[in-house]
Write an enzyme that holds these catalytic residues in place. Structure first.
Site, PDB file in Angstrom:
ATOM      1  N   ARG A 140       0.842  -1.206   0.000  1.00  0.00           N
ATOM      2  CA  ARG A 140       0.000   0.000   0.000  1.00  0.00           C
ATOM      3  C   ARG A 140       0.873   1.250   0.000  1.00  0.00           C
ATOM      4  O   ARG A 140       0.406   2.338  -0.233  1.00  0.00           O
ATOM      5  CB  ARG A 140      -0.879   0.012   1.254  1.00  0.00           C
TER       6      ARG A 140
ATOM      7  N   LYS B  95      -3.705 -16.538   9.858  1.00  0.00           N
ATOM      8  CA  LYS B  95      -4.431 -16.324  11.096  1.00  0.00           C
ATOM      9  C   LYS B  95      -4.037 -14.987  11.725  1.00  0.00           C
ATOM     10  O   LYS B  95      -2.999 -14.456  11.347  1.00  0.00           O
ATOM     11  CB  LYS B  95      -4.149 -17.464  12.070  1.00  0.00           C
TER      12      LYS B  95
ATOM     13  N   HIS C 210       0.678 -22.700  10.680  1.00  0.00           N
ATOM     14  CA  HIS C 210       2.007 -23.200  10.316  1.00  0.00           C
ATOM     15  C   HIS C 210       2.460 -24.377  11.175  1.00  0.00           C
ATOM     16  O   HIS C 210       3.347 -25.123  10.800  1.00  0.00           O
ATOM     17  CB  HIS C 210       3.043 -22.065  10.290  1.00  0.00           C
TER      18      HIS C 210
ATOM     19  N   LYS D   6       4.933 -28.354  10.384  1.00  0.00           N
ATOM     20  CA  LYS D   6       6.179 -28.776  11.045  1.00  0.00           C
ATOM     21  C   LYS D   6       6.352 -30.287  10.861  1.00  0.00           C
ATOM     22  O   LYS D   6       5.385 -31.045  10.978  1.00  0.00           O
ATOM     23  CB  LYS D   6       6.134 -28.428  12.544  1.00  0.00           C
TER      24      LYS D   6
ATOM     25  N   GLU E 235       7.601 -20.214  24.954  1.00  0.00           N
ATOM     26  CA  GLU E 235       8.445 -19.313  24.147  1.00  0.00           C
ATOM     27  C   GLU E 235       9.224 -18.393  25.060  1.00  0.00           C
ATOM     28  O   GLU E 235       8.690 -17.963  26.083  1.00  0.00           O
ATOM     29  CB  GLU E 235       7.562 -18.425  23.255  1.00  0.00           C
TER      30      GLU E 235
ATOM     31  N   ASP F  37      -4.003 -16.291  20.210  1.00  0.00           N
ATOM     32  CA  ASP F  37      -2.789 -16.322  19.388  1.00  0.00           C
ATOM     33  C   ASP F  37      -2.253 -17.750  19.232  1.00  0.00           C
ATOM     34  O   ASP F  37      -1.752 -18.108  18.176  1.00  0.00           O
ATOM     35  CB  ASP F  37      -1.722 -15.424  20.035  1.00  0.00           C
TER      36      ASP F  37
ATOM     37  N   HIS G 282      -2.880 -23.294  17.077  1.00  0.00           N
ATOM     38  CA  HIS G 282      -1.766 -24.256  17.109  1.00  0.00           C
ATOM     39  C   HIS G 282      -1.980 -25.387  18.123  1.00  0.00           C
ATOM     40  O   HIS G 282      -1.856 -26.556  17.799  1.00  0.00           O
ATOM     41  CB  HIS G 282      -0.458 -23.549  17.446  1.00  0.00           C
TER      42      HIS G 282
ATOM     43  N   LYS H   7       4.513 -16.605  26.779  1.00  0.00           N
ATOM     44  CA  LYS H   7       5.631 -15.809  26.242  1.00  0.00           C
ATOM     45  C   LYS H   7       6.561 -15.483  27.394  1.00  0.00           C
ATOM     46  O   LYS H   7       6.152 -15.459  28.552  1.00  0.00           O
ATOM     47  CB  LYS H   7       5.094 -14.507  25.659  1.00  0.00           C
TER      48      LYS H   7
HETATM   49  C1  BG6 Z   1       2.481 -17.499  15.746  1.00  0.00           C
HETATM   50  C2  BG6 Z   1       2.096 -16.585  16.868  1.00  0.00           C
HETATM   51  O1  BG6 Z   1       1.341 -18.016  15.115  1.00  0.00           O
HETATM   52  O2  BG6 Z   1       3.277 -18.560  16.248  1.00  0.00           O
HETATM   53  C3  BG6 Z   1       3.330 -16.052  17.570  1.00  0.00           C
HETATM   54  O3  BG6 Z   1       1.318 -15.510  16.365  1.00  0.00           O
HETATM   55  C4  BG6 Z   1       4.215 -17.190  18.008  1.00  0.00           C
HETATM   56  O4  BG6 Z   1       2.975 -15.241  18.681  1.00  0.00           O
HETATM   57  C5  BG6 Z   1       4.482 -18.137  16.844  1.00  0.00           C
HETATM   58  O5  BG6 Z   1       5.432 -16.641  18.491  1.00  0.00           O
HETATM   59  C6  BG6 Z   1       5.220 -19.380  17.323  1.00  0.00           C
HETATM   60  O6  BG6 Z   1       5.641 -20.132  16.215  1.00  0.00           O
HETATM   61  P1  BG6 Z   1       6.915 -21.069  16.299  1.00  0.00           P
HETATM   62  O7  BG6 Z   1       6.913 -21.802  15.014  1.00  0.00           O
HETATM   63  O8  BG6 Z   1       8.093 -20.182  16.506  1.00  0.00           O
HETATM   64  O9  BG6 Z   1       6.684 -21.956  17.495  1.00  0.00           O
END
Ligand code: BG6
Length: 490
Positions: free
Chosen positions: A54, A153, A183, A187, A221, A240, A245, A344
Site C-alpha cells: 500500500r 491467522k 504453520h 512442522k 516461548e 494467538d 496451534h 511468552k
Molecule cells: C504465531 C504466533 O502463530 O506462532 C506467535 O502468532 C508465536 O505469537 C508463533 O510466536 C510461534 O511459532 P513457532 O513456530 O516459533 O513456534
C-alpha cells in the site's frame, strides 16, 4: 533457472500474489520458503511472485530487504548467488492504493501477461481487510475456478467476526479454493505424529484412556511480543496460540484414524475431536484454567521488560500465559486430561507433546522404589526428537534396581536432509491443491466455540491475570513445574 531435477512432480504455472507483500511475515517466511523450494528444484521458471504494497513503492528498499531475508535463510550464500538473482527476478512489487477495480488495475495488468498461469492469492494482512480484498478481486474479474486463496491467522477476534470474514471470503471463493494456514501443521514432527500413530501398531493399541493417564501439550516461548503489541493486546495467548496451534496438535493426538489420507477425511476426524471438547463454565474456568501476564525479569542473563512496557500501556487485561485442563468427551478419551500450556517470556523455548501412560497395575518388585510411568515425548522444537521413557534394570548383581531411561530418536541424527521450514511444505501443498493440512471452516467454527467458552467465562468470572516474572515457568512456577500441581511437568 534452478537445474536440479530430483522432483518429478509437475506444477501448472502459477503466480503467487501476496497482499501485505512487504510485511514482516512475507519477508521472513513466505519468500524464503518459496526460494528454498525453487532452489531445491521443485519448480523452475514457471512462476511469478507479486508483492502487493500500500506504500509508495520504495522498490529498492524492498528488494534489498528481500535479498537480505533470503540470504539469511541459507547457508553458503555465495554458492547460490545465481539462484538468488534468478529468484529475485521473479518478484514484482505492485502498489495498490485502494480496494477498487481501478485500484487493482496494476494487478490486472500483471496477471494479464500470464493468461495460462493459476493465481494464488496470499492474504498476509490483518484479517479485517480480507473481505474487501476478496470482493474487489472478484469485481475486477481476477478470480476463476483455478484461483486459490491462502488466509493467515488470526481470522477475526471472535466467533462472530470470524464468521463474518468467512462469509465475505466465500462470496468470492469456494471452500475448496480456501487454504487457512496454521504453520504448526507444516512442522515435520507434527506431520510425523500421524505417521507415528497410524503406522505403528504398538502405539495405536495403547492410544486410549485405558492406557494413557494424561496428555500434555506445551509451547513455551522465551520471546516477548516483539513489535506486535497492537495485534497481541487484542488477541492474547488464548487466541494467538491455543485456538489454533495447540488445538490442532490436540486434534492430531486425539483423532480417530481416517480411513484414507484424504483432506476431507482427515478434517472430518479432527472436527469430531473439536466437537467432543468439553466446554467450560463460569465455575470450571476458575478451577481448570490459569492465565497470567509477564512482568520484568531476565532471560539467559539478559534483563527484559514487562508486557506493559513492551506494549507501552499502563494496564492491560491480556494474558501472555495460559494453562488449560481440557477433556475430550468421547469413548477413547473419557476422563483423560489434556493439559495445554503456552506462554511468552518463559524460561526456555521448547514445544513438546508428552503422552503419559499409566503405570503397570501391579508391581512385582515391591521392595524397590516407585515405578515411573512410560512416556512418549514428541519434541517439536528447538530440536525435533521422539523419546520413549521406559523403566530399565540398572546393571549389577545386587538385586533388581531400576530407573527410567529414554530411548531417543533424534531426527537430525537419523535424517541428514535439511529440515524444511513449515511454510515450505504448506505453500507447496497450496500449489499442488492439497488441503489436508489446512483448516476447514467448520473446524474453525468449532475451535472458536470452545475457545469462547473460556474467554467469555473469564470475563463473566472476572478472572484476573496472575503475574509471573519473565524468565520463569509462568505464574507461581508450580503451574509448569510442581510435581503435585494439577499440571505436572513431564
Ligand atoms: C504465531 C504466533 O502463530 O506462532 C506467535 O502468532 C508465536 O505469537 C508463533 O510466536 C510461534 O511459532 P513457532 O513456530 O516459533 O513456534
Amino acid at each position: 533457472m534452478s537445474k536440479k531435477t530430483k522432483h518429478s512432480e509437475k506444477f501448472d504455472p502459477f503466480n503467487i500474489i501476496v497482499f501485505g507483500g512487504d510485511g514482516d511475515l512475507a519477508l521472513r517466511k513466505i519468500y524464503p520458503a518459496l526460494f528454498h523450494r525453487f532452489l531445491d528444484g521443485q519448480f523452475h521458471d514457471n512462476f511469478n511472485i507479486a508483492a502487493i504494497t500500500r506504500k509508495e513503492p520504495e522498490s529498492l528498499e524492498f528488494y534489498e530487504q528481500l535479498e537480505r531475508f533470503i540470504a539469511n535463510s541459507i547457508n553458503g550464500v555465495e554458492k547460490h548467488a545465481l539462484e538468488i538473482r534468478q529468484f529475485m527476478d521473479k518478484v514484482c512489487l505492485i502498489k495498490i492504493k485502494e480496494h477498487s477495480e481501478k485500484g487493482y488495475s496494476g494487478l490486472s495488468e500483471f496477471t494479464a501477461q500470464f493468461p495460462d498461469y493459476r493465481n494464488i492469492y496470499y492474504f498476509s494482512t490483518p484479517s479485517a481487510a480480507f473481505g474487501e480484498i476478496a470482493r474487489t478481486l472478484k469485481a475486477a474479474n481476477l478470480i476463476d475456478e483455478y484461483s486459490k486463496v491462502v488466509l493467515e491467522k488470526p481470522l477475526g477476534y471472535s466467533l462472530e467476526s470470524s464468521n463474518a470474514i468467512n462469509a465475505s471470503i466465500s462470496t468470492a471463493f469456494q471452500e475448496n479454493q480456501i487454504y487457512r494456514i496454521d504453520h504448526y501443521l507444516g512442522k515435520e514432527t507434527v506431520q510425523n505424529l500421524m505417521v507415528l500413530r497410524f503406522t505403528n501398531n504398538l502405539f495405536e493399541k495403547a492410544w486410549n484412556g485405558e492406557n494413557i493417564d494424561n496428555v500434555q501439550i506445551t509451547v513455551s516461548e522465551n520471546l516477548g511480543v516483539e513489535n506486535r503489541g497492537d495485534y497481541y493486546d487484542n488477541a492474547g495467548a488464548l487466541l494467538d496460540m491455543v485456538q489454533n496451534h495447540l488445538l490442532q496438535l490436540l486434534c492430531l493426538v486425539a483423532m480417530e484414524p481416517p480411513y484414507i489420507l484424504d483432506a476431507d477425511q482427515v478434517r472430518n476426524e479432527k472436527l469430531k475431536v473439536l466437537h467432543s471438547l468439553r466446554h467450560f463454565t463460569k465455575k470450571t474456568v476458575l478451577t481448570d484454567t490459569a492465565k497470567g501476564q509477564y512482568t520484568r525479569g531476565s532471560i539467559n542473563g539478559q534483563e527484559v521488560s514487562s508486557y506493559l512496557e513492551d506494549i507501552q500501556k499502563y494496564s492491560s487485561k491480556t494474558e501472555t500465559f495460559v494453562a488449560i485442563k481440557a477433556f475430550v468427551d468421547n469413548w477413547r478419551w473419557k476422563d483423560v486430561p489434556f493439559y495445554l500450556r503456552t506462554g511468552k517470556r518463559m524460561k526456555k523455548r521448547y514445544s513438546e507433546i508428552v503422552i503419559n501412560f499409566k503405570t503397570v497395575k501391579h508391581n512385582i518388585f515391591p521392595s524397590q522404589e516407585k515405578l515411573s510411568n512410560n512416556k512418549l515425548i514428541i519434541r517439536l522444537q528447538p530440536e525435533e526428537r521422539i523419546e520413549l521413557v521406559q523403566m530399565t534394570k540398572i546393571p549389577g548383581p545386587g538385586g533388581y534396581r531400576y530407573k527410567p531411561i529414554s530411548l531417543k530418536l533424534d531426527y537430525v541424527d537419523s535424517f541428514k536432509e535439511r529440515f524444511p521450514d513449515a511454510y515450505e511444505r504448506l505453500i507447496i501443498d497450496v500449489i499442488r491443491g492439497n488441503q489436508t493440512l489446512f483448516m476447514r471452516q467448520d473446524e474453525l467454527e468449532a475451535a472458536w466455540k470452545w475457545t469462547e467458552s473460556i474467554s467469555n467465562n473469564w470475563k463473566a468470572a472476572n478472572m484476573p491475570n496472575a503475574l509471573y516474572e519473565a524468565g520463569s515457568w509462568g505464574p507461581g512456577d508450580s503451574v509448569m513445574e510442581g510435581e503435585d500441581s494439577w499440571i505436572t511437568k513431564a
